[in-house]
Design a protein around this motif. Structure first.
Motif, PDB file in Angstrom:
ATOM      1  N   ALA A  46       0.815  -1.215   0.000  1.00 20.92           N
ATOM      2  CA  ALA A  46       0.000   0.000   0.000  1.00 20.92           C
ATOM      3  C   ALA A  46       0.849   1.264   0.000  1.00 20.92           C
ATOM      4  N   ARG A  47       2.116   1.150   0.364  1.00 20.87           N
ATOM      5  CA  ARG A  47       2.984   2.331   0.378  1.00 20.87           C
ATOM      6  C   ARG A  47       3.167   2.918  -1.017  1.00 20.87           C
ATOM      7  N   SER A  48       2.991   2.099  -2.051  1.00 21.24           N
ATOM      8  CA  SER A  48       3.123   2.625  -3.414  1.00 21.24           C
ATOM      9  C   SER A  48       2.040   3.657  -3.717  1.00 21.24           C
ATOM     10  N   LEU A  49       0.940   3.619  -2.972  1.00 21.66           N
ATOM     11  CA  LEU A  49      -0.114   4.629  -3.096  1.00 21.66           C
ATOM     12  C   LEU A  49       0.041   5.723  -2.045  1.00 21.66           C
ATOM     13  N   THR A  50       0.260   5.316  -0.798  1.00 22.37           N
ATOM     14  CA  THR A  50       0.261   6.302   0.288  1.00 22.37           C
ATOM     15  C   THR A  50       1.459   7.239   0.227  1.00 22.37           C
ATOM     16  N   ILE A  51       2.590   6.786  -0.318  1.00 19.82           N
ATOM     17  CA  ILE A  51       3.742   7.684  -0.406  1.00 19.82           C
ATOM     18  C   ILE A  51       3.480   8.802  -1.409  1.00 19.82           C
ATOM     19  N   SER A  52       2.676   8.502  -2.440  1.00 19.38           N
ATOM     20  CA  SER A  52       2.326   9.537  -3.420  1.00 19.38           C
ATOM     21  C   SER A  52       1.350  10.543  -2.832  1.00 19.38           C
ATOM     22  N   SER A  91       7.907   2.849 -15.522  1.00 16.44           N
ATOM     23  CA  SER A  91       7.722   1.664 -16.380  1.00 16.44           C
ATOM     24  C   SER A  91       9.001   0.836 -16.477  1.00 16.44           C
ATOM     25  N   TYR A  92      10.137   1.398 -16.037  1.00 14.57           N
ATOM     26  CA  TYR A  92      11.416   0.685 -16.064  1.00 14.57           C
ATOM     27  C   TYR A  92      11.943   0.400 -14.658  1.00 14.57           C
ATOM     28  N   ALA A  93      11.124   0.627 -13.635  1.00 13.07           N
ATOM     29  CA  ALA A  93      11.561   0.344 -12.261  1.00 13.07           C
ATOM     30  C   ALA A  93      11.863  -1.149 -12.112  1.00 13.07           C
ATOM     31  N   SER A  94      13.024  -1.459 -11.534  1.00 15.41           N
ATOM     32  CA  SER A  94      13.451  -2.857 -11.433  1.00 15.41           C
ATOM     33  C   SER A  94      13.324  -3.421 -10.022  1.00 15.41           C
ATOM     34  N   SER A  95      13.045  -2.578  -9.051  1.00 16.54           N
ATOM     35  CA  SER A  95      12.877  -3.030  -7.666  1.00 16.54           C
ATOM     36  C   SER A  95      11.778  -2.212  -7.014  1.00 16.54           C
ATOM     37  N   TYR A  96      11.284  -2.736  -5.891  1.00 17.97           N
ATOM     38  CA  TYR A  96      10.204  -2.025  -5.205  1.00 17.97           C
ATOM     39  C   TYR A  96      10.723  -0.738  -4.574  1.00 17.97           C
ATOM     40  N   GLU A  97      11.965  -0.729  -4.128  1.00 21.31           N
ATOM     41  CA  GLU A  97      12.555   0.481  -3.552  1.00 21.31           C
ATOM     42  C   GLU A  97      12.633   1.585  -4.607  1.00 21.31           C
ATOM     43  N   GLU A  98      13.019   1.201  -5.823  1.00 15.70           N
ATOM     44  CA  GLU A  98      13.082   2.169  -6.920  1.00 15.70           C
ATOM     45  C   GLU A  98      11.685   2.684  -7.268  1.00 15.70           C
ATOM     46  N   LEU A  99      10.709   1.768  -7.269  1.00 15.97           N
ATOM     47  CA  LEU A  99       9.331   2.157  -7.555  1.00 15.97           C
ATOM     48  C   LEU A  99       8.824   3.153  -6.521  1.00 15.97           C
ATOM     49  N   LEU A 100       9.116   2.902  -5.239  1.00 18.53           N
ATOM     50  CA  LEU A 100       8.666   3.810  -4.171  1.00 18.53           C
ATOM     51  C   LEU A 100       9.315   5.181  -4.304  1.00 18.53           C
ATOM     52  N   LEU A 101      10.591   5.204  -4.645  1.00 16.15           N
ATOM     53  CA  LEU A 101      11.292   6.477  -4.801  1.00 16.15           C
ATOM     54  C   LEU A 101      10.667   7.304  -5.926  1.00 16.15           C
ATOM     55  N   LEU A 102      10.367   6.648  -7.039  1.00 14.68           N
ATOM     56  CA  LEU A 102       9.772   7.347  -8.178  1.00 14.68           C
ATOM     57  C   LEU A 102       8.336   7.776  -7.891  1.00 14.68           C
ATOM     58  N   ARG A 103       7.600   6.952  -7.147  1.00  8.60           N
ATOM     59  CA  ARG A 103       6.223   7.319  -6.770  1.00  8.60           C
ATOM     60  C   ARG A 103       6.231   8.513  -5.819  1.00  8.60           C
ATOM     61  N   GLN A 106       7.032  11.500  -8.029  1.00  7.99           N
ATOM     62  CA  GLN A 106       5.865  11.825  -8.836  1.00  7.99           C
ATOM     63  C   GLN A 106       4.772  12.470  -7.984  1.00  7.99           C
ATOM     64  N   GLY A 107       4.586  11.976  -6.764  1.00  4.54           N
ATOM     65  CA  GLY A 107       3.590  12.546  -5.866  1.00  4.54           C
ATOM     66  C   GLY A 107       3.843  14.018  -5.610  1.00  4.54           C
ATOM     67  N   PHE A 108       5.125  14.384  -5.483  1.00  3.53           N
ATOM     68  CA  PHE A 108       5.455  15.797  -5.272  1.00  3.53           C
ATOM     69  C   PHE A 108       5.057  16.633  -6.483  1.00  3.53           C
ATOM     70  N   PHE A 109       5.289  16.120  -7.678  1.00  3.65           N
ATOM     71  CA  PHE A 109       4.921  16.854  -8.892  1.00  3.65           C
ATOM     72  C   PHE A 109       3.402  16.893  -9.092  1.00  3.65           C
ATOM     73  N   LEU A 110       2.691  15.895  -8.577  1.00  5.26           N
ATOM     74  CA  LEU A 110       1.238  15.840  -8.761  1.00  5.26           C
ATOM     75  C   LEU A 110       0.511  16.997  -8.074  1.00  5.26           C
ATOM     76  N   TYR A 343      -4.914  14.908   2.290  1.00  2.25           N
ATOM     77  CA  TYR A 343      -4.011  13.921   1.688  1.00  2.25           C
ATOM     78  C   TYR A 343      -3.096  13.270   2.719  1.00  2.25           C
ATOM     79  N   MET A 344      -2.759  13.996   3.763  1.00  6.18           N
ATOM     80  CA  MET A 344      -1.959  13.386   4.829  1.00  6.18           C
ATOM     81  C   MET A 344      -2.756  12.278   5.520  1.00  6.18           C
ATOM     82  N   GLY A 345      -4.056  12.513   5.703  1.00  2.77           N
ATOM     83  CA  GLY A 345      -4.909  11.477   6.273  1.00  2.77           C
ATOM     84  C   GLY A 345      -4.892  10.228   5.415  1.00  2.77           C
ATOM     85  N   ALA A 346      -4.981  10.410   4.104  1.00  3.68           N
ATOM     86  CA  ALA A 346      -4.959   9.265   3.185  1.00  3.68           C
ATOM     87  C   ALA A 346      -3.645   8.506   3.276  1.00  3.68           C
TER      88      ALA A 346
END
Length: 398
Positions: A46-52, A91-103, A106-110, A343-346
C-alpha cells in the motif's frame, strides 16, 4: 478571453486534473500484484499509493506560495512535464525500492495542478462563470481517479504492471502537449514577493482557528478511512472465495461515480440543510456503507462502497465550503491547508489500520474505522453547535 479560448482553457484544466488523478490512482488496483511480485505485506504494498498521497499533500504548501510569485500556468505546465517523465521512469523500475522512490517524486509533482488550478480559474475567468467552471474541474478529479484505477486493472491483466505506467506515459504526453498549447497565459495574475514569514503566519493563523482545525481533521479522517477501506477490500476480493482479477478490481472503482452524484446533491440541499449538518449526514453515510461491506456478498460490498463514497463526497464538498466560509482572510491558503490534512490522512490510513488487519482481518479494519468515524461524528456535532452559536450572534448583531 473569447468563447473559443474559454472553451480550450476549460478543457485543458479538466484534462490536466484527469492526468493528475490517473497517475495518482493507477497503482491502487495493482497492490495485490506488487505484493505477489515483490513478496510484500499488504502494508508494504500500500505504500506505493500512500507515499504519493503524502508527497502530494506536502507539495501543496510549496506550490501555492510559489505560484503567487512566478505564475499559475508555468507551475502547472512544468509539473505536468515532470509527471510524464516520472511515469515513464516507473515503467522501467526494477525493484520495489526504486518504484517507491519514483512514486514519491511523482507525488510531489502531482501537487502542481491541485495547488494552482482554482486560483487560475478565479483570476482568469468571468466571475459569473467561476463557480460552474470549478464544478467542471472537480468533476474531472473523480473522472481521473476512476479512469486511473480501471486502466491500471485492465492493462495489468493484459500485460504487466510496467505496461500500466507506459500507457499512462502516453496519456500524459498527449494531455501535457494539449495543456501547454491550449491554456492561455495569465492576464490578470499579479506577482507577489515570495515571503516565507508571511506564508507561515497565515498558515499559523488558520491552525489557531478551532472551527477550521476541526474541519481539517474531519476531512483527513474521512479520506483516511474511505481510501484505506478501498485498499484493503482489494486484497479481500483478490483472495478466495471472490478471486477477482485486476480488471474486475479496477471496475470496482466505478463506485466512485456515486461521489459525483454526492457532489451534485449538495447543490440541491445546501439551502435546506446547514453545512455542519451535511458533514454529519455524510459521515453517517460512510458508517452505514462501511458496515454493509461486512455482509459478505459481492453485491452488498459494492452497495456499501457506493453508499460510503456518496457520503464521503457529500461531506468533502461541505467541508470545503465550511473552510471557505470560516477562514478569516487568506482563503486560498486555508483551502490548501485543508487539502494538506486531506491527503496526509490518506497517506497515514494503512499504517493506522494495519495492526487491526493483522489482528482480525477485514472485520478488524471495519471495527477500527467505525470507532474513528464515531469520533468524527462528535467533532461534527461540535461544528453544528458552533454553527448555531454563529447564527445566534449574527441575529443579535442585526
Amino acid at each position: 478571453m473569447n468563447t473559443q479560448q474559454l472553451t480550450r482553457a476549460i478543457v485543458a484544466l479538466c484534462l490536466g486534473s484527469i492526468a493528475v488523478f490517473i497517475n495518482l490512482y493507477a497503482a491502487q488496483p495493482l497492490l495485490p500484484v506488487f505484493a505477489n511480485e515483490f513478496q510484500l505485506t499488504e502494508l508494504e504494498a500500500a505504500r506505493s499509493l500512500t507515499i504519493s498521497t503524502f508527497m502530494l499533500g506536502l507539495s501543496l504548501l510549496f506550490y501555492g506560495p510559489l505560484s503567487d510569485a512566478i505564475g499559475r500556468k508555468v507551475i502547472m505546465s512544468v509539473t505536468l512535464v515532470c509527471i510524464t517523465i516520472t511515469s515513464f521512469a516507473l515503467s522501467y523500475a526494477s525493484s520495489y525500492e526504486e518504484l517507491l522512490l519514483l512514486r514519491a517524486l511523482q507525488g510531489f509533482f502531482l501537487g502542481g495542478i491541485p495547488a494552482t488550478a482554482v486560483a487560475y480559474i478565479g483570476e482568469e475567468f468571468p466571475r459569473a462563470k467561476v463557480a460552474a467552471i470549478i464544478g467542471f474541474y472537480i468533476s474531472a478529479n473523480s473522472i481521473g481517479g476512476i479512469t486511473g484505477r480501471i486502466l491500471g486493472g485492465f492493462v495489468s491483466d493484459l500485460a504487466d504492471w510496467q505496461t500500466v505506467f507506459l500507457v499512462v506515459t502516453v496519456i500524459n504526453t498527449i494531455i501535457t502537449s494539449y495543456f501547454i498549447l491550449a491554456l492561455p497565459a495569465s492576464v490578470s495574475f499579479i506577482p507577489q514577493k515570495l515571503r516565507l514569514s508571511s506564508t507561515v503566519h497565515k498558515l499559523y493563523g488558520h491552525l489557531c482557528n478551532r472551527q477550521l482545525l476541526v474541519a481539517y481533521f474531519i476531512g483527513g479522517f474521512h479520506f483516511m478511512i474511505v481510501l484505506t477501506l478501498y485498499s484493503y477490500i482489494i486484497f479481500v476480493l483478490a483472495d478466495a472465495p471472490y478471486s477477482l482479477s485486476s480488471s474486475w478490481l479496477g471496475l470496482l472503482f466505478l463506485t466512485y461515480a456515486s461521489g459525483t452524484i454526492g457532489s451534485a446533491f449538495i447543490g440541491t440541499i445546501d439551502k435546506k440543510i446547514s453545512c455542519a449538518r451535511r458533514i454529519i449526514m455524510g459521515t453517517c453515510f460512510i458508517i452505514v456503507g462501511t458496515l454493509c461491506t461486512l455482509q459478505g456478498s459481492l453485491m452488498m460490498i459494492i452497495s456499501g462502497l457506493l453508499i460510503s463514497t456518496f457520503g464521503f463526497f457529500v461531506a468533502h464538498s461541505s467541508l470545503s465550503g465550511w473552510v471557505n466560509t470560516h477562514a478569516i482572510g487568506a482563503k486560498a491558503s486555508a483551502s490548501s491547508l485543508y487539502l494538506v490534512f486531506y491527503y496526509m490522512g490518506a497517506s497515514l490510513g494503512t499504517r493506522y489500520l494495519n495492526p487491526f488487519w493483522d489482528l482480525a482481518g477485514y472485520p478488524g479494519v471495519v471495527a477500527a474505522s467505525i470507532v474513528t468515524l464515531s469520533g468524527v461524528l462528535v467533532a461534527g456535532a461540535w461544528l453544528c453547535r458552533q454553527e448555531c452559536r454563529n447564527k445566534a450572534t449574527t441575529l443579535q448583531t442585526i
